[in-house]
Design an enzyme around this catalytic site. Structure first.
Site, mmCIF file in Angstrom:
data_model
loop_
_atom_site.group_PDB
_atom_site.id
_atom_site.type_symbol
_atom_site.label_atom_id
_atom_site.label_comp_id
_atom_site.label_asym_id
_atom_site.label_seq_id
_atom_site.Cartn_x
_atom_site.Cartn_y
_atom_site.Cartn_z
ATOM 1 C CG ASP A 123 134.710 72.169 86.073
ATOM 2 O OD1 ASP A 123 135.357 71.734 85.387
ATOM 3 O OD2 ASP A 123 133.736 71.580 86.283
ATOM 4 C CG ASP A 158 136.676 76.452 80.791
ATOM 5 O OD1 ASP A 158 135.829 75.671 80.375
ATOM 6 O OD2 ASP A 158 137.902 76.310 81.167
ATOM 7 C CB CYS A 205 147.013 92.854 68.770
ATOM 8 S SG CYS A 205 146.286 92.781 70.430
ATOM 9 C CB CYS A 230 146.033 94.231 73.606
ATOM 10 S SG CYS A 230 147.870 93.660 73.913
ATOM 11 C CB CYS A 250 149.972 94.842 70.560
ATOM 12 S SG CYS A 250 150.119 93.205 70.544
ATOM 13 C CG HIS A 302 149.225 89.456 73.076
ATOM 14 N ND1 HIS A 302 148.508 90.354 71.844
ATOM 15 C CD2 HIS A 302 149.202 88.255 72.192
ATOM 16 C CE1 HIS A 302 148.229 89.879 70.844
ATOM 17 N NE2 HIS A 302 148.669 88.523 70.929
HETATM 18 N N1 LIG Z 1 132.940 69.166 85.300
HETATM 19 C C1 LIG Z 1 133.675 69.041 84.011
HETATM 20 N N2 LIG Z 1 134.822 69.891 83.684
HETATM 21 C C2 LIG Z 1 135.616 69.387 82.336
HETATM 22 C C3 LIG Z 1 136.741 70.486 82.179
HETATM 23 C C4 LIG Z 1 137.304 69.947 80.929
HETATM 24 N N3 LIG Z 1 138.273 70.498 80.609
HETATM 25 C C5 LIG Z 1 138.515 69.938 79.416
HETATM 26 N N4 LIG Z 1 139.812 70.041 78.651
HETATM 27 C C6 LIG Z 1 140.976 70.994 79.161
HETATM 28 C C7 LIG Z 1 142.090 70.488 78.076
HETATM 29 C C8 LIG Z 1 143.356 71.296 78.206
HETATM 30 C C9 LIG Z 1 143.940 71.081 79.276
HETATM 31 C C10 LIG Z 1 145.162 71.761 79.499
HETATM 32 C C11 LIG Z 1 145.605 72.623 78.344
HETATM 33 C C12 LIG Z 1 146.780 73.517 78.474
HETATM 34 C C13 LIG Z 1 147.767 73.332 77.448
HETATM 35 O O1 LIG Z 1 148.085 71.870 77.419
HETATM 36 C C14 LIG Z 1 144.691 72.841 77.347
HETATM 37 C C15 LIG Z 1 143.444 72.062 77.410
HETATM 38 N N5 LIG Z 1 137.708 69.145 79.161
HETATM 39 C C16 LIG Z 1 136.825 69.060 80.216
HETATM 40 C C17 LIG Z 1 135.509 68.450 80.437
HETATM 41 C C18 LIG Z 1 134.964 68.574 81.608
HETATM 42 C C19 LIG Z 1 133.739 67.788 81.932
HETATM 43 O O2 LIG Z 1 133.515 66.877 80.930
HETATM 44 N N6 LIG Z 1 133.222 67.962 83.163
HETATM 45 ZN ZN LIG Z 2 148.393 92.555 71.890
#
Ligand SMILES: Nc1nc2cc3nc(NCCc4ccc(CCO)cc4)[nH]c3cc2c(=O)[nH]1
Ligand SMILES: [Zn+2]
Length: 373
Positions: free
Chosen positions: A93, A267, A305, A307, A310, A336
């Site tokens: 990224d 991701d 699962c 894995c 598990c 897991h």
């Molecule tokens: N360059 C670029 N990178 C991004 C990465 C991102 N990542 C997200 N969301 C991640 C949200 C997210 C953060 C933490 C957790 C862990 C549990 O709380 C889960 C989801 N939205 C995103 C949008 C963009 C984007 O527009 N441009």
């Molecule tokens: Zn598993």
């Protein structure tokens, strides 16, 4: 062309597509989930374990590796693959999102973003050219354009100005790319929940020669139905012969709903992040293994699962390790959870092959408990 996409078929029941992405470090079937390895490691996992569980591509972060250890050290090591001993594919990224989610004292302007290093406090500046130079040094197979991911919600005026700047930055990224024959570069479509801004962003970016396209600006706190609506009018604007990547999305329901709306790559830190506080994803829903009710439960995390975890370790043992803050416990829950999402993507691909992803969604949601009010 270092990155190519092969469309194999579209599910007759939904808009999901089965495909294959080819990179200089191997090919992978899509839809596919990418484990996140921000600091050149998927936390607590070895490359051998990632390979064993079926991971084909991982994500790492320009912002973090620039600050620590420095892209110059990674380049001297022979690039990120060599540095971390991972010979699968790597996507990096570009840093824009990380600056905004990690750093204070941020000032965004036409040239780039001024901010404070979240580790040392020193003032830094990241531009499209710098973000591309760092990714060129890291040697990732897929680089991301430097963009602004606006906060949610954002006003239409703010979003319009941001989209237009992100499009100008995208052109600067392509111009700064030193090795287009070795590393792919994906554009990132922005525009928030505004359809005409998403159209403008997609028009600007698809008029440029990117290897693939990400839908950015989502998974930033918006409700799931807003994300799904944005995907419904955005993915059809993207070329059918290039990969489509939904950034930051990783809960099981969002992966399935994203695939149904034509997304190929995902991701998220979710599976590895929640694993480290003892929460596991299972076919019957979330399981908080530190819960007392598992103290004498000698069954696997998930009886459906297959894995390594598990097949060899019990809930009682993993609960004990997590409660004792033993690192091995976090390794077991992480392994897991990643295996669970990679396996889910395999089941999604199978369902697309058999034109029944809509049915699969209903069965999975019911069993996981997503339909519970
Ligand atoms: N360059 C670029 N990178 C991004 C990465 C991102 N990542 C997200 N969301 C991640 C949200 C997210 C953060 C933490 C957790 C862990 C549990 O709380 C889960 C989801 N939205 C995103 C949008 C963009 C984007 O527009 N441009
Ligand atoms: Zn598993």
């Amino acid at each position: 062309m270092p990155i190519t996409y092969e469309h194999i078929k579209t599910c007759k029941q939904t808009g999901a597509r089965l495909g294959r992405v080819h990179t200089p470090h191997g090919s992978f079937d899509t839809p596919m989930f990418m484990p996140v390895g921000t600091l050149a490691t998927v936390k607590t996992m070895s490359p051998e374990e990632l390979e064993e569980m079926g991971a084909k591509i991982i994500l790492s972060n320009t912002y973090h590796l620039w600050l620590r250890p420095g892209e110059d050290i990674v380049e001297e090591a022979g690039g990120l693959h060599k540095f971390m001993n991972w010979d699968g594919a790597i996507l990096t990224d570009s840093g824009g999102f990380q600056v905004f989610s990690l750093s204070d004292l941020r000032d965004i302007e036409e040239q780039g973003v001024h901010f404070r290093n979240h580790i040392s406090g020193e003032k830094l500046f990241l531009s499209p050219e710098k973000a591309i130079q760092i990714q060129n040094s890291l040697g990732s197979d897929i680089m991301m354009a430097f963009d602004e991911c606006p906060p949610y919600p954002a006003s239409h005026d703010y979003m319009k100005a941001s989209v237009e700047r992100t499009s100008r930055w995208a052109e600067r990224c392509l111009a700064a790319h030193k090795r287009p024959e070795e590393q792919g570069l994906f554009g990132i479509v922005q525009g928030g929940e505004y359809e005409e801004l998403r159209r403008q962003s997609a028009r600007d970016l698809t008029s440029l020669d990117f290897s693939g396209y990400a839908v950015g600006g989502l998974s930033v706190g918006e409700p799931k139905d807003v994300m799904n609506k944005v995907l419904e009018f955005t993915t059809p604007l993207l070329p059918t012969n290039k990969p489509r990547y939904l950034m930051g999305v990783g809960s099981p329901d969002s992966l399935i709903d994203g695939a149904i709306r034509g997304i190929d790559m995902f991701d998220c830190v979710l599976p590895t992040r929640v694993a480290r506080n003892g929460t596991c994803m299972t076919s019957n829903g979330r399981l908080v293994v530190r819960n007392a009710k598992y103290a004498r439960d000698f069954g696997p995390l998930d009886e459906n699962c297959g894995c390594h975890v598990c097949r060899n370790y019990s809930r009682a043992y993993i609960r004990h390790l997590i409660k004792a803050n033993e690192t091995f416990g976090f390794r077991l829950t992480t392994y897991h959870n990643l295996y669970f999402l990679l396996e889910l993507m395999m089941q999604v691909r199978e369902a697309i092959k058999e034109d029944r992803l809509g049915d699969f969604r209903e069965e999975f949601f019911e069993q996981y408990g997503f339909n519970k009010p």
